[in-house]
Design an enzyme around this catalytic site. Structure first.
Site, PDB file in Angstrom:
ATOM      1  N   GLU A  59       0.876  -1.160   0.000  1.00 55.50           N
ATOM      2  CA  GLU A  59       0.000   0.000   0.000  1.00 55.50           C
ATOM      3  C   GLU A  59       0.922   1.221   0.000  1.00 55.50           C
ATOM      4  O   GLU A  59       1.786   1.333   0.870  1.00 55.50           O
ATOM      5  CB  GLU A  59      -0.842  -0.038   1.284  1.00 55.50           C
ATOM      6  N   ARG A 294       5.186 -13.326   9.880  1.00 56.33           N
ATOM      7  CA  ARG A 294       5.884 -12.053   9.747  1.00 56.33           C
ATOM      8  C   ARG A 294       7.301 -12.141  10.257  1.00 56.33           C
ATOM      9  O   ARG A 294       7.579 -12.848  11.231  1.00 56.33           O
ATOM     10  CB  ARG A 294       5.200 -11.012  10.631  1.00 56.33           C
ATOM     11  N   LYS A 304       4.487   0.900   9.629  1.00 57.59           N
ATOM     12  CA  LYS A 304       4.668   2.132   8.862  1.00 57.59           C
ATOM     13  C   LYS A 304       4.172   3.333   9.649  1.00 57.59           C
ATOM     14  O   LYS A 304       4.746   4.408   9.608  1.00 57.59           O
ATOM     15  CB  LYS A 304       3.882   2.046   7.555  1.00 57.59           C
TER      16      LYS A 304
HETATM   17  P1  ATP Z   1       2.350  -1.825   7.939  1.00 61.67           P
HETATM   18  O1  ATP Z   1       1.482  -2.465   8.975  1.00 61.67           O
HETATM   19  O2  ATP Z   1       3.696  -1.457   8.413  1.00 61.67           O
HETATM   20  O3  ATP Z   1       1.657  -0.732   7.190  1.00 61.67           O
HETATM   21  P2  ATP Z   1       1.540  -3.595   5.961  1.00 61.67           P
HETATM   22  O4  ATP Z   1       1.606  -5.051   6.057  1.00 61.67           O
HETATM   23  O5  ATP Z   1       0.218  -2.995   6.165  1.00 61.67           O
HETATM   24  O6  ATP Z   1       2.632  -2.973   6.903  1.00 61.67           O
HETATM   25  P3  ATP Z   1       1.635  -3.409   3.147  1.00 61.67           P
HETATM   26  O7  ATP Z   1       2.070  -2.307   2.281  1.00 61.67           O
HETATM   27  O8  ATP Z   1       0.212  -3.792   3.151  1.00 61.67           O
HETATM   28  O9  ATP Z   1       2.112  -3.049   4.606  1.00 61.67           O
HETATM   29  O10 ATP Z   1       2.541  -4.681   2.933  1.00 61.67           O
HETATM   30  C1  ATP Z   1       2.947  -5.177   1.695  1.00 61.67           C
HETATM   31  C2  ATP Z   1       3.325  -6.618   1.870  1.00 61.67           C
HETATM   32  O11 ATP Z   1       4.418  -6.757   2.781  1.00 61.67           O
HETATM   33  C3  ATP Z   1       2.179  -7.421   2.428  1.00 61.67           C
HETATM   34  O12 ATP Z   1       2.037  -8.592   1.654  1.00 61.67           O
HETATM   35  C4  ATP Z   1       2.595  -7.723   3.841  1.00 61.67           C
HETATM   36  O13 ATP Z   1       2.049  -8.915   4.277  1.00 61.67           O
HETATM   37  C5  ATP Z   1       4.123  -7.759   3.721  1.00 61.67           C
HETATM   38  N1  ATP Z   1       4.754  -7.456   4.999  1.00 61.67           N
HETATM   39  C6  ATP Z   1       4.603  -6.336   5.727  1.00 61.67           C
HETATM   40  N2  ATP Z   1       5.286  -6.420   6.886  1.00 61.67           N
HETATM   41  C7  ATP Z   1       5.898  -7.625   6.889  1.00 61.67           C
HETATM   42  C8  ATP Z   1       6.757  -8.320   7.811  1.00 61.67           C
HETATM   43  N3  ATP Z   1       7.114  -7.766   8.979  1.00 61.67           N
HETATM   44  N4  ATP Z   1       7.207  -9.547   7.475  1.00 61.67           N
HETATM   45  C9  ATP Z   1       6.865 -10.093   6.305  1.00 61.67           C
HETATM   46  N5  ATP Z   1       6.068  -9.510   5.396  1.00 61.67           N
HETATM   47  C10 ATP Z   1       5.581  -8.292   5.673  1.00 61.67           C
HETATM   48 MG    MG Z   2      -1.380  -3.009   5.048  1.00 62.23          MG
END
Ligand code: ATP
Ligand code: MG
Length: 592
Positions: A59, A294, A304
């Site tokens: 995102e 994760r 983020k």
């Molecule tokens: P945040 O909560 O920091 O905003 P998010 O998961 O919402 O992180 P996205 O942009 O939706 O952020 O994530 C893109 C991809 O990265 C998704 O498929 C998510 O599952 C993966 N991802 C995010 N954080 C991790 C992590 N700590 N370990 C493995 N994969 C991750």
């Molecule tokens: Mg997300």
């Protein structure tokens, strides 16, 4: 299928799933019409030449972090290993938080990590917002099929009737309206006449389902907000849980890999795609979702939102602050793409969230740099060493003794370093002790040490200021002990120290970083991470480096002998203004 490439990698459940699918031909004969699209579009296309399709779907609402690096390496890595293609897809269905700045930064970060979405001349870079038309059409198909309805309960009522883990939900009074009635009301939602929150479109599944995500989840909401790509075209936006499976299906993703928290969403993912395929809107075979744990790193925040707070509140110097776990921060700190890829591989893919220490990345970095980073000498905490018999031994105070050293002991191809020794030398302050402790073999009155690549010197004392602080160390050179000359080893010493000369060393700013938080889980149990910020996470020192280093370009990585691995800062370093960041020490000595 098992190329040498994958044979070398440890297996994990995702690799096993893919290997099983390939062996069973689960996706054989699958068509892909070159670009994403609906069932009719793909049916007219050729058989997909990609054996699998994965995607990385960020995102664009912030900078990517180390956890995303893990996901990038996994998705792009699996596609590469199994003859597939990985799409980069911006999940930009939420109009409010997304910005072009983040889109650009994400593209740059994925490229920097070494991955690409171009295959056979086609760029597989997609925006979920370009599927809005299809998503609305799919919603209408669900309404017509009696599988979606407009709910005009207030958000509070909806929350109250959803039930909880122990209690089934209760049906909305609007649940049994006719498809025609729902179509009219949906048109009302889209018309712009209703306020945000006045109605939502919900899937009609089962309000008593033990899985709360199946209790008629909202699939569309009203939001009067301009979108960075579609502008004012829409005032209804799809919910993530509705949008994501559709995005995967339009792109013919085979393996949709996500993190564990989406496990409970999988039944809805399957429900939705199954119905849309049955209604003829989406091509089969449908994508399948797989969840992995994760990656969490001790002492590091990977949210983020919280990282943004750190930037906004100036706890750090920006998104690319070398202490930040963002890909940009890690890059600026000096970590290499290869070290991040190695970390991703070593941390595998499992069904549980995992915690690792930064030492995993540091170890991977040392392995990467050990064989390739040129060596250099730097004095980080300088005190002057005066060689008091210089003119007696060499005939004049102005004499300079040329010295040389390999740029890398095992890599003659990296060349030779040249520098000089003179009567004034910078040494590390802690290489001198007025009264040595047991086992201290460096400079103390009466002891001899070798100035590495130079001569043996014998310490005779020191000079101090009024406060008792040592201002210079005094020593005499021992003649005929120059490194690399015959008989140089006749004088035995127990200690060797690094140094640079007063006359040819170059001043440098060196930034020494420590962990940003004093706790392993800065935000554990609702704690405010601000309360555990390490006040000493950045220390800046005025250092002296050997002359050859003066010409290095930004992002050059070096090993400063005895000190560790350093990088010329990609933002502040310039010829004439040397700035280095310490990436990590030579050994795993990370203090808690
Ligand atoms: P945040 O909560 O920091 O905003 P998010 O998961 O919402 O992180 P996205 O942009 O939706 O952020 O994530 C893109 C991809 O990265 C998704 O498929 C998510 O599952 C993966 N991802 C995010 N954080 C991790 C992590 N700590 N370990 C493995 N994969 C991750
Ligand atoms: Mg997300």
């Amino acid at each position: 299928m098992s190329s040498e490439h994958d044979a070398a990698k440890p297996t994990n459940f995702l690799r096993q799933v893919i290997e099983r699918d390939l062996a069973q031909g689960s996706f054989q004969g699958r068509r892909f019409a070159g670009l994403p699209g609906d069932a009719a579009h793909h049916a007219a296309g050729p058989v997909d030449s990609a054996r699998i399709r994965t995607r990385f779907p960020p995102e664009p609402n912030g900078y990517l972090h180390i956890g995303h690096a893990k996901s990038i390496c996994l998705n792009f890595g699996l596609a590469a290993d199994y003859g597939g293609i990985c799409h980069l897809r911006f999940d930009d269905t939420n109009p409010e938080k997304e910005e072009q700045e983040y889109v650009d930064a994400i593209i740059e970060a994925v490229h920097w990590l070494g991955f690409d979405w171009n295959a056979g001349g086609v760029s597989h870079l997609y925006y979920a917002s370009s599927y809005f038309d299809f998503m609305a059409r799919a919603a209408e198909a669900l309404i017509d099929d009696g599988l979606a309805y407009v709910d005009e309960q207030t958000p509070e009522q909806m929350r109250a009737t959803r039930g909880d883990f122990n209690t089934p939900g209760t049906d909305s009074p609007f649940r049994d309206r006719s498809p025609a009635d729902n179509r009219t009301r949906w048109a009302g939602m889209k018309s712009g006449r209703l306020a945000d929150g006045a109605a939502v479109l919900r899937a009609k599944i089962d309000m008593a389902s033990p899985n709360i995500n199946m209790r008629d989840p909202a699939i569309y909401r009203i939001k009067h907000a301009a979108h960075h790509a579609t502008g004012d075209a829409w005032c209804v936006y799809p919910m993530y849980t509705y949008a994501h499976p559709i995005e995967d299906a339009l792109e013919c993703i085979t393996h949709s890999i996500c993190t564990l928290e989406f496990e409970d969403q999988r039944p809805f993912y399957d429900w939705l795609l199954e119905h849309l395929a049955r209604l003829g809107l989406l091509a089969r075979p449908l994508p399948r979702q797989y969840e992995f744990g994760r990656l969490n790193v001790n002492g590091v925040l990977t949210s983020k939102r919280k990282l943004k707070a750190m930037v906004d509140e100036r706890i750090v110097d920006g998104w690319d602050d070398p202490r930040m776990p963002t890909i940009f921060g890690l890059r600026r700190r000096g970590y290499t793409p290869a070290s991040l890829r190695t970390m991703a591989e070593r941390t595998g893919a499992s069904k549980t969230n995992i915690w690792v220490d930064m030492s995993v990345l540091d170890g991977a970095l040392r392995e990467d740099l050990e064989g390739q980073a040129p060596r250099a000498c730097a004095v980080l905490d300088p005190v002057e060493l005066k060689l008091t018999n210089w003119s007696r031994v060499f005939g004049s105070e102005g004499h300079r003794e040329p010295c040389q050293a390999p740029a890398h002991a095992q890599r003659p191809d990296l060349g030779t370093r040249h520098f000089e020794l003179g009567p004034r030398v910078w040494i590390e302050r802690d290489d001198f002790a007025e009264s040595p402790t047991k086992g201290f073999f460096r400079l103390y009155p009466g002891n001899k040490v070798r100035l590495k690549y130079g001569l043996v010197v014998e310490c005779t004392g020191c000079e101090k200021d009024a406060a008792g602080r040592v201002t210079s160390v005094l020593a005499t050179v021992v003649p005929d002990t120059k490194s690399g000359t015959p008989g140089a080893d006749a004088v035995k010493v127990k200690g060797t120290i690094t140094w640079v000369s007063g006359h040819d060393a170059v001043a440098a700013e060196v930034r020494l970083y420590e962990r940003l938080f004093t706790a392993d889980q800065p935000d554990a149990e609702g704690r405010d991470f601000r309360s555990v910020v390490n006040p000493d996470s950045k220390r800046v020192v005025r250092a002296w480096v050997e002359p050859g280093v003066a010409s290095c370009e930004a992002e050059t990585r070096l090993q400063f002998e005895r000190h560790g691995y350093f990088v010329a800062d990609r933002v502040d370093h310039a010829p004439g203004r040397l700035v280095f960041n310490r990436i990590t020490g030579l050994r795993d000595g990370r203090a808690k």
